[in-house]
Design a protein around this motif. Structure first.
Motif, PDB file in Angstrom:
ATOM      1  N   SER A   1      11.247  -4.600  11.791  1.00 19.50           N
ATOM      2  CA  SER A   1      11.813  -3.614  12.712  1.00 19.50           C
ATOM      3  C   SER A   1      13.338  -3.649  12.706  1.00 19.50           C
ATOM      4  O   SER A   1      13.977  -2.639  13.008  1.00 19.50           O
ATOM      5  N   GLN A   2      13.943  -4.770  12.351  1.00 18.26           N
ATOM      6  CA  GLN A   2      15.403  -4.808  12.306  1.00 18.26           C
ATOM      7  C   GLN A   2      15.953  -3.911  11.205  1.00 18.26           C
ATOM      8  O   GLN A   2      17.115  -3.546  11.213  1.00 18.26           O
ATOM      9  N   TYR A   3      15.096  -3.523  10.281  1.00 21.59           N
ATOM     10  CA  TYR A   3      15.488  -2.607   9.215  1.00 21.59           C
ATOM     11  C   TYR A   3      15.013  -1.182   9.501  1.00 21.59           C
ATOM     12  O   TYR A   3      15.152  -0.295   8.674  1.00 21.59           O
ATOM     13  N   GLY A   4      14.386  -0.972  10.647  1.00 19.42           N
ATOM     14  CA  GLY A   4      13.915   0.360  11.010  1.00 19.42           C
ATOM     15  C   GLY A   4      12.639   0.761  10.302  1.00 19.42           C
ATOM     16  O   GLY A   4      12.319   1.941  10.207  1.00 19.42           O
ATOM     17  N   VAL A   5      11.881  -0.203   9.772  1.00 18.54           N
ATOM     18  CA  VAL A   5      10.625   0.106   9.087  1.00 18.54           C
ATOM     19  C   VAL A   5       9.530  -0.824   9.600  1.00 18.54           C
ATOM     20  O   VAL A   5       9.787  -1.754  10.347  1.00 18.54           O
ATOM     21  N   GLY A   6       8.328  -0.597   9.148  1.00 14.21           N
ATOM     22  CA  GLY A   6       7.212  -1.459   9.529  1.00 14.21           C
ATOM     23  C   GLY A   6       6.682  -1.106  10.908  1.00 14.21           C
ATOM     24  O   GLY A   6       7.321  -0.424  11.693  1.00 14.21           O
ATOM     25  N   THR A   7       5.501  -1.596  11.173  1.00 19.21           N
ATOM     26  CA  THR A   7       4.865  -1.340  12.462  1.00 19.21           C
ATOM     27  C   THR A   7       4.484  -2.647  13.146  1.00 19.21           C
ATOM     28  O   THR A   7       3.627  -2.663  14.003  1.00 19.21           O
ATOM     29  N   GLY A   8       5.092  -3.735  12.734  1.00 21.72           N
ATOM     30  CA  GLY A   8       4.767  -5.031  13.324  1.00 21.72           C
ATOM     31  C   GLY A   8       3.564  -5.644  12.645  1.00 21.72           C
ATOM     32  O   GLY A   8       3.385  -5.530  11.433  1.00 21.72           O
ATOM     33  N   ALA A   9       2.718  -6.281  13.445  1.00 21.43           N
ATOM     34  CA  ALA A   9       1.537  -6.952  12.906  1.00 21.43           C
ATOM     35  C   ALA A   9       0.722  -5.982  12.061  1.00 21.43           C
ATOM     36  O   ALA A   9       0.469  -4.859  12.464  1.00 21.43           O
ATOM     37  N   GLY A  10       0.349  -6.417  10.889  1.00 18.47           N
ATOM     38  CA  GLY A  10      -0.453  -5.577  10.001  1.00 18.47           C
ATOM     39  C   GLY A  10       0.375  -4.669   9.105  1.00 18.47           C
ATOM     40  O   GLY A  10      -0.171  -3.822   8.417  1.00 18.47           O
ATOM     41  N   SER A  11       1.699  -4.833   9.099  1.00 19.62           N
ATOM     42  CA  SER A  11       2.554  -3.981   8.259  1.00 19.62           C
ATOM     43  C   SER A  11       2.388  -4.269   6.775  1.00 19.62           C
ATOM     44  O   SER A  11       2.687  -3.421   5.955  1.00 19.62           O
ATOM     45  N   GLY A  12       1.949  -5.474   6.432  1.00 16.90           N
ATOM     46  CA  GLY A  12       1.788  -5.837   5.029  1.00 16.90           C
ATOM     47  C   GLY A  12       0.332  -5.831   4.610  1.00 16.90           C
ATOM     48  O   GLY A  12      -0.568  -5.679   5.430  1.00 16.90           O
ATOM     49  N   GLN A  13       0.119  -5.984   3.312  1.00 16.13           N
ATOM     50  CA  GLN A  13      -1.239  -5.979   2.770  1.00 16.13           C
ATOM     51  C   GLN A  13      -1.393  -7.078   1.725  1.00 16.13           C
ATOM     52  O   GLN A  13      -0.594  -7.160   0.794  1.00 16.13           O
TER      53      GLN A  13
END
Length: 116
Positions: A90-102
């Protein structure tokens, strides 16, 4: 002592040593302000949703003990990607927190030279 900060002496971080100083909580950002006011994004590429492969090199990964270790490491990676640690994006303005990766898969490469 003279010259020490109000919250105690400076502690030099040492690998494997946990500070006894209590953790401090950051206040939530006020509406309209960024959560990390000192952070400067300079427009570089950011991976919004990391896709992770684990890679285990060498013949030793074929035995039962090493297979169990690999399974535990894969579970660790999956748990990390599903955790709130991913909020760091989130510090980069992307991702949705938990579960953002795969986590995609583990790769085992048995025929690798002993020295690269």
């Amino acid at each position: 002592m003279i010259g020490e900060p109000k919250d105690g002496p400076d502690i030099t971080p040492v690998l494997g040593v946990v500070s006894t100083r209590p953790a401090t909580k950051r206040a939530a950002a006020a509406p309209g302000q960024t959560a990390f006011p000192g952070f400067v994004y300079n427009g570089g590429a950011v991976v919004p949703s990391p896709v992770v492969y684990t890679s285990f090199w060498g013949a030793l990964w074929a035995d039962a003990d090493h297979q169990n270790a690999a399974q535990r490491l894969n579970l660790y990676v999956q748990d990390l990607l599903a955790s709130n640690f991913m909020n760091v994006l989130s510090q980069y303005g992307v991702g949705t927190g938990a579960g953002s990766g795969q986590f995609v898969q583990a790769l085992f490469l048995a025929n690798v030279a002993n020295q690269l």
